[in-house]
Structures are given as structure tokens and as C-alpha cells.
Design an enzyme around this catalytic site. Structure first.
Site, PDB file in Angstrom:
ATOM      1  N   SER A 173      18.956 -27.987   0.739  1.00 28.95           N
ATOM      2  CA  SER A 173      18.309 -29.112   0.053  1.00 28.95           C
ATOM      3  C   SER A 173      19.157 -29.736  -1.043  1.00 28.95           C
ATOM      4  O   SER A 173      18.990 -30.909  -1.370  1.00 28.95           O
ATOM      5  CB  SER A 173      16.969 -28.652  -0.540  1.00 28.95           C
ATOM      6  OG  SER A 173      17.134 -27.462  -1.300  1.00 28.95           O
ATOM      7  N   ARG A 174      20.041 -28.947  -1.658  1.00 24.06           N
ATOM      8  CA  ARG A 174      20.817 -29.498  -2.782  1.00 24.06           C
ATOM      9  C   ARG A 174      22.120 -28.709  -2.956  1.00 24.06           C
ATOM     10  O   ARG A 174      22.347 -27.708  -2.274  1.00 24.06           O
ATOM     11  CB  ARG A 174      19.996 -29.519  -4.083  1.00 24.06           C
ATOM     12  CG  ARG A 174      19.320 -28.250  -4.417  1.00 24.06           C
ATOM     13  CD  ARG A 174      18.221 -28.415  -5.470  1.00 24.06           C
ATOM     14  NE  ARG A 174      17.560 -27.148  -5.666  1.00 24.06           N
ATOM     15  CZ  ARG A 174      17.977 -26.213  -6.508  1.00 24.06           C
ATOM     16  NH1 ARG A 174      19.014 -26.444  -7.285  1.00 24.06           N
ATOM     17  NH2 ARG A 174      17.340 -25.066  -6.604  1.00 24.06           N
ATOM     18  N   VAL A 193      13.864 -17.619   2.379  1.00 21.44           N
ATOM     19  CA  VAL A 193      14.698 -16.627   3.082  1.00 21.44           C
ATOM     20  C   VAL A 193      14.309 -15.185   2.745  1.00 21.44           C
ATOM     21  O   VAL A 193      14.723 -14.254   3.436  1.00 21.44           O
ATOM     22  CB  VAL A 193      16.213 -16.832   2.817  1.00 21.44           C
ATOM     23  CG1 VAL A 193      16.679 -18.187   3.327  1.00 21.44           C
ATOM     24  CG2 VAL A 193      16.554 -16.650   1.332  1.00 21.44           C
ATOM     25  N   ASN A 195      23.597 -19.847   2.659  1.00 19.37           N
ATOM     26  CA  ASN A 195      24.005 -20.442   1.387  1.00 19.37           C
ATOM     27  C   ASN A 195      22.967 -20.246   0.286  1.00 19.37           C
ATOM     28  O   ASN A 195      23.326 -20.223  -0.894  1.00 19.37           O
ATOM     29  CB  ASN A 195      24.260 -21.944   1.624  1.00 19.37           C
ATOM     30  CG  ASN A 195      24.276 -22.731   0.335  1.00 19.37           C
ATOM     31  OD1 ASN A 195      25.287 -22.750  -0.369  1.00 19.37           O
ATOM     32  ND2 ASN A 195      23.151 -23.367  -0.008  1.00 19.37           N
ATOM     33  N   SER A 249      30.849 -15.396  -3.694  1.00 19.11           N
ATOM     34  CA  SER A 249      31.289 -15.987  -4.961  1.00 19.11           C
ATOM     35  C   SER A 249      32.559 -15.265  -5.386  1.00 19.11           C
ATOM     36  O   SER A 249      32.762 -14.091  -5.037  1.00 19.11           O
ATOM     37  CB  SER A 249      30.226 -15.779  -6.033  1.00 19.11           C
ATOM     38  OG  SER A 249      30.764 -15.975  -7.326  1.00 19.11           O
ATOM     39  N   TYR A 288      24.225 -10.468 -10.284  1.00 19.15           N
ATOM     40  CA  TYR A 288      24.716 -11.518  -9.389  1.00 19.15           C
ATOM     41  C   TYR A 288      26.011 -11.073  -8.706  1.00 19.15           C
ATOM     42  O   TYR A 288      26.162 -11.206  -7.487  1.00 19.15           O
ATOM     43  CB  TYR A 288      24.939 -12.803 -10.192  1.00 19.15           C
ATOM     44  CG  TYR A 288      25.463 -13.960  -9.384  1.00 19.15           C
ATOM     45  CD1 TYR A 288      24.636 -14.638  -8.488  1.00 19.15           C
ATOM     46  CD2 TYR A 288      26.784 -14.390  -9.511  1.00 19.15           C
ATOM     47  CE1 TYR A 288      25.120 -15.709  -7.745  1.00 19.15           C
ATOM     48  CE2 TYR A 288      27.273 -15.460  -8.774  1.00 19.15           C
ATOM     49  CZ  TYR A 288      26.433 -16.118  -7.894  1.00 19.15           C
ATOM     50  OH  TYR A 288      26.913 -17.183  -7.151  1.00 19.15           O
ATOM     51  N   LYS A 343      26.742 -10.514  -4.676  1.00 21.80           N
ATOM     52  CA  LYS A 343      27.753 -11.279  -3.942  1.00 21.80           C
ATOM     53  C   LYS A 343      28.809 -10.357  -3.319  1.00 21.80           C
ATOM     54  O   LYS A 343      29.413 -10.686  -2.304  1.00 21.80           O
ATOM     55  CB  LYS A 343      28.374 -12.345  -4.854  1.00 21.80           C
ATOM     56  CG  LYS A 343      27.393 -13.463  -5.217  1.00 21.80           C
ATOM     57  CD  LYS A 343      26.901 -14.199  -3.968  1.00 21.80           C
ATOM     58  CE  LYS A 343      25.993 -15.363  -4.259  1.00 21.80           C
ATOM     59  NZ  LYS A 343      25.589 -16.094  -3.032  1.00 21.80           N
TER      60      LYS A 343
HETATM   61  P1  NAP Z   1      21.865 -24.598  -6.382  1.00 14.69           P
HETATM   62  O1  NAP Z   1      22.352 -25.994  -6.619  1.00 14.69           O
HETATM   63  O2  NAP Z   1      21.071 -23.916  -7.429  1.00 14.69           O
HETATM   64  O3  NAP Z   1      21.073 -24.593  -4.988  1.00 14.69           O
HETATM   65  C1  NAP Z   1      20.519 -23.400  -4.519  1.00 14.69           C
HETATM   66  C2  NAP Z   1      19.945 -23.642  -3.141  1.00 14.69           C
HETATM   67  O4  NAP Z   1      19.378 -22.407  -2.678  1.00 14.69           O
HETATM   68  C3  NAP Z   1      18.839 -24.675  -3.142  1.00 14.69           C
HETATM   69  O5  NAP Z   1      18.946 -25.482  -1.989  1.00 14.69           O
HETATM   70  C4  NAP Z   1      17.573 -23.825  -3.066  1.00 14.69           C
HETATM   71  O6  NAP Z   1      16.513 -24.484  -2.383  1.00 14.69           O
HETATM   72  C5  NAP Z   1      18.051 -22.647  -2.245  1.00 14.69           C
HETATM   73  N1  NAP Z   1      17.234 -21.448  -2.399  1.00 14.69           N
HETATM   74  C6  NAP Z   1      17.116 -20.642  -3.479  1.00 14.69           C
HETATM   75  N2  NAP Z   1      16.254 -19.629  -3.217  1.00 14.69           N
HETATM   76  C7  NAP Z   1      15.841 -19.805  -1.922  1.00 14.69           C
HETATM   77  C8  NAP Z   1      14.961 -19.086  -1.068  1.00 14.69           C
HETATM   78  N3  NAP Z   1      14.330 -17.973  -1.478  1.00 14.69           N
HETATM   79  N4  NAP Z   1      14.777 -19.528   0.194  1.00 14.69           N
HETATM   80  C9  NAP Z   1      15.422 -20.659   0.634  1.00 14.69           C
HETATM   81  N5  NAP Z   1      16.251 -21.385  -0.144  1.00 14.69           N
HETATM   82  C10 NAP Z   1      16.458 -20.947  -1.407  1.00 14.69           C
HETATM   83  O7  NAP Z   1      23.084 -23.632  -6.095  1.00 14.69           O
HETATM   84  P2  NAP Z   1      24.557 -23.912  -5.553  1.00 14.69           P
HETATM   85  O8  NAP Z   1      25.467 -23.939  -6.722  1.00 14.69           O
HETATM   86  O9  NAP Z   1      24.566 -25.021  -4.580  1.00 14.69           O
HETATM   87  O10 NAP Z   1      24.809 -22.508  -4.824  1.00 14.69           O
HETATM   88  C11 NAP Z   1      24.777 -22.356  -3.416  1.00 14.69           C
HETATM   89  C12 NAP Z   1      25.384 -20.999  -3.084  1.00 14.69           C
HETATM   90  O11 NAP Z   1      26.725 -20.954  -3.592  1.00 14.69           O
HETATM   91  C13 NAP Z   1      24.654 -19.826  -3.728  1.00 14.69           C
HETATM   92  O12 NAP Z   1      24.625 -18.745  -2.832  1.00 14.69           O
HETATM   93  C14 NAP Z   1      25.523 -19.504  -4.942  1.00 14.69           C
HETATM   94  O13 NAP Z   1      25.390 -18.154  -5.337  1.00 14.69           O
HETATM   95  C15 NAP Z   1      26.901 -19.807  -4.398  1.00 14.69           C
HETATM   96  N6  NAP Z   1      27.900 -20.082  -5.444  1.00 14.69           N
HETATM   97  C16 NAP Z   1      27.776 -21.118  -6.317  1.00 14.69           C
HETATM   98  C17 NAP Z   1      28.737 -21.329  -7.291  1.00 14.69           C
HETATM   99  C18 NAP Z   1      28.663 -22.454  -8.293  1.00 14.69           C
HETATM  100  O14 NAP Z   1      29.482 -22.480  -9.225  1.00 14.69           O
HETATM  101  N7  NAP Z   1      27.744 -23.420  -8.163  1.00 14.69           N
HETATM  102  C19 NAP Z   1      29.838 -20.474  -7.371  1.00 14.69           C
HETATM  103  C20 NAP Z   1      29.937 -19.427  -6.464  1.00 14.69           C
HETATM  104  C21 NAP Z   1      28.966 -19.242  -5.499  1.00 14.69           C
HETATM  105  P3  NAP Z   1      15.163 -24.956  -3.137  1.00 14.69           P
HETATM  106  O15 NAP Z   1      15.577 -25.859  -4.256  1.00 14.69           O
HETATM  107  O16 NAP Z   1      14.378 -25.626  -2.063  1.00 14.69           O
HETATM  108  O17 NAP Z   1      14.551 -23.683  -3.655  1.00 14.69           O
END
Ligand code: NAP
Length: 244
Positions: free
Chosen positions: A11-12, A61, A87, A139, A152, A156
Site C-alpha cells: 500500500s505504501r 500477514v 515486504n 534490513s 527489529y 530481520k
Molecule cells: P512503511 O512505509 O511503514 O510501510 C509498511 C508497509 O507494511 C505498509 O504497506 C503496511 O500496510 C504494511 N504492513 C504492516 N503491517 C502489516 C500487516 N500485519 N499485514 C499486512 N501489511 C502490513 O515501511 P517501509 O519503509 O516501506 O518498509 C517496508 C519494508 O522494508 C519493511 O519490511 C521494513 O522493515 C523494510 N526496511 C525499511 C527500511 C527503511 O529505511 N524504510 C530500511 C530497511 C528495511 P498498511 O499501512 O496497510 O498497514
């Protein structure tokens, strides 16, 4: 019929960019979301308006029955599941001594159990098809650990362990399982960081900037493409050189 990709948390943020990249590359994309219905449906509409195939679908999930329902729906409607991108994820910041069991369980239920449940159900189709691609989003903190992010970071690291073990298990069925380990990426997950912390992260990144969701999406798009057909059990670091 085009190949079908399920993207959790589509979604985002990074997930939405992955949906964009995979739709561009010809996949029918299932945009999984938990609460961000409007964003998921807006992405579906935007992709369809450009001639791509996409469908938003609500599935938490962490919920075993909901995950079963998602894959039964996709297999029933589209007849195949070619790609799964795990993701969906949440983060938590704080001293380990302040982490409650509820917070620890929340992190592991989403980041690890969620990936396990999604893999288990997707594999029912992939093993029968004798082909498939799974990409788990870990991550850089899952590789090297982050202070004040022990829960966290542990979750990961577990995602990397799941990736490597599963790659060995399902390789003989023609399925690859890989990880992308992003660095600091500009999304809602970074919203709570102060300007000072953001600047510090940029300074510590050799390429001198934060990542974009599209940076990560391109690594995923590569791993699910034919160009990556002999790569499995691998962790691709897309982090601007912050962890080498
Ligand atoms: P984000 O903008 O906070 O988005 C998180 C996404 O996960 C949203 O689409 C959310 O959907 C979904 N989500 C959370 N809980 C869920 C559940 N129980 N069931 C289904 N969907 C769920 O995060 P992001 O930065 O894009 O991160 C995406 C992935 O990359 C994550 O695994 C994160 O750990 C990893 N990551 C991010 C970074 C960073 O710096 N941003 C760095 C390393 C790794 P809803 O809004 O519909 O709940």
C-alpha cells in the site's frame, strides 16, 4: 495470461514502489494491505489507468486464516502465483530493557511469522508449478545489528535465516528465495527520526543520500527477473554503502 506477483504491504513506501516496478515489468500485481485501504485502492486505480494489471487485497500477514484466504483467492482467480515479495514490516526503537513482550511479539508476528505464513501458502502453488520467486525484505540492521533496535534487528536476521534455509529446501522445485536488505530509505518508517538523525544517516552513507523506495524496488525487480535465474539464498544489500 501474465505472471502473478503478491506483494505484502504494497500500500505504501517500499512495497508500493515494488508494485509499480513489477507492474511495469508485466506482472499482475496483488497489492496486499492491512489498514491503508485508500492508498492500496488508489495505487490499483493508478496502475490500471496506465494499462497495468493490479488488484488491492486486504490481508493481515499475522493472521493464518487471512493469509490462507489470500492465496486461495489469488490461485482461484488467476490460476497461478509466480512471485511473492514479503515486504510488510514494522519497526521499533528503544532500549532493550524497555521492550515489552507485547512489543517483541508484535515485531516477530509481523516481520517473521508473517513471512513464514505467506511463504507456506505461496509455496503450495509454486511447488505444483515447479517454479516461483520469493523475495524477502530484510534490513542492513539484520546483517550488522542496530543499537536500540534489538527486536527489529533480530527479526530481520531471522528473515535472512528463513531465506537461506528455504532456498535450499525449495531449490529442487525450481523456486528461488532471496533477500533484499535495504539501508536507510525515505518512507513513513523514517517519519519519527529527527532531522539530526537523518543528517547523521546521510553522512554515514558513502553514496551521500538516503535510499528511495524505487532503489529497493529495482533490486527486487532484478531478483524476480530471468536475469537472476541462477541466484538463490542471496542477500542483496541496497544501502548506498553504509554496511559493506
Ligand atoms: P512503511 O512505509 O511503514 O510501510 C509498511 C508497509 O507494511 C505498509 O504497506 C503496511 O500496510 C504494511 N504492513 C504492516 N503491517 C502489516 C500487516 N500485519 N499485514 C499486512 N501489511 C502490513 O515501511 P517501509 O519503509 O516501506 O518498509 C517496508 C519494508 O522494508 C519493511 O519490511 C521494513 O522493515 C523494510 N526496511 C525499511 C527500511 C527503511 O529505511 N524504510 C530500511 C530497511 C528495511 P498498511 O499501512 O496497510 O498497514
Amino acid at each position: 495470461m501474465s505472471k502473478v506477483a503478491v506483494v505484502s504491504g504494497g500500500s505504501r513506501g517500499i512495497g508500493a514502489a515494488v508494485c509499480e516496478a513489477l507492474a511495469r515489468d508485466g506482472f499482475t500485481v496483488i497489492i496486499d494491505y492491512r489498514v491503508s485501504r485508500e492508498k492500496a485502492e488508489a495505487l490499483e486505480k493508478s496502475l490500471k489507468s496506465r494499462g497495468f494489471n493490479a488488484e488491492a487485497y486486504c490481508c493481515d500477514v499475522r493472521d493464518e486464516e487471512a493469509v490462507k484466504g489470500l492465496f486461495e483467492y489469488v490461485a482461484g482467480k488467476y490460476g497461478r502465483i509466480d512471485v511473492l515479495v514479503n515486504n510488510a514490516g514494522i519497526s521499533h526503537y528503544g532500549l532493550l530493557t524497555d521492550v515489552s513482550c507485547t512489543e517483541w511479539d508484535d515485531i516477530f508476528d509481523t516481520n517473521v511469522k508473517g513471512a513464514f505464513l505467506m511463504c507456506r501458502e505461496a509455496l503450495k502453488s509454486m511447488i505444483w508449478q515447479k517454479s516461483g520467486r520469493i523475495v524477502n525484505i530484510s534490513s542492513m540492521w539484520g546483517i550488522c545489528g542496530a543499537s536500540c533496535e534489538a527486536a527489529y534487528s533480530s527479526s530481520k536476521s531471522a528473515v535472512i535465516g528463513l531465506t537461506k534455509a528455504l532456498a535450499k529446501e525449495v531449490g529442487p522445485s525450481g523456486i528461488t528465495v532471496n533477500c533484499v536488505a535495504p539501508g536507510a530509505v525515505q518512507t513513513d518508517m523514517m517519519r519519527e527520526l529527527s532531522d539530526g538523525t537523518r543528517e547523521m544517516l546521510i553522512e554515514e552513507t558513502p553514496l551521500g543520500r538516503l535510499g528511495t523506495p524505487a532503489d529497493i524496488a529495482e533490486a527486487v525487480a532484478f531478483l524476480v527477473s530471468d536475469r537472476a535465474s541462477f541466484i538463490t539464498g542471496e542477500v542483496i544489500s541496497s544501502n548506498g554503502g553504509m554496511v559493506i
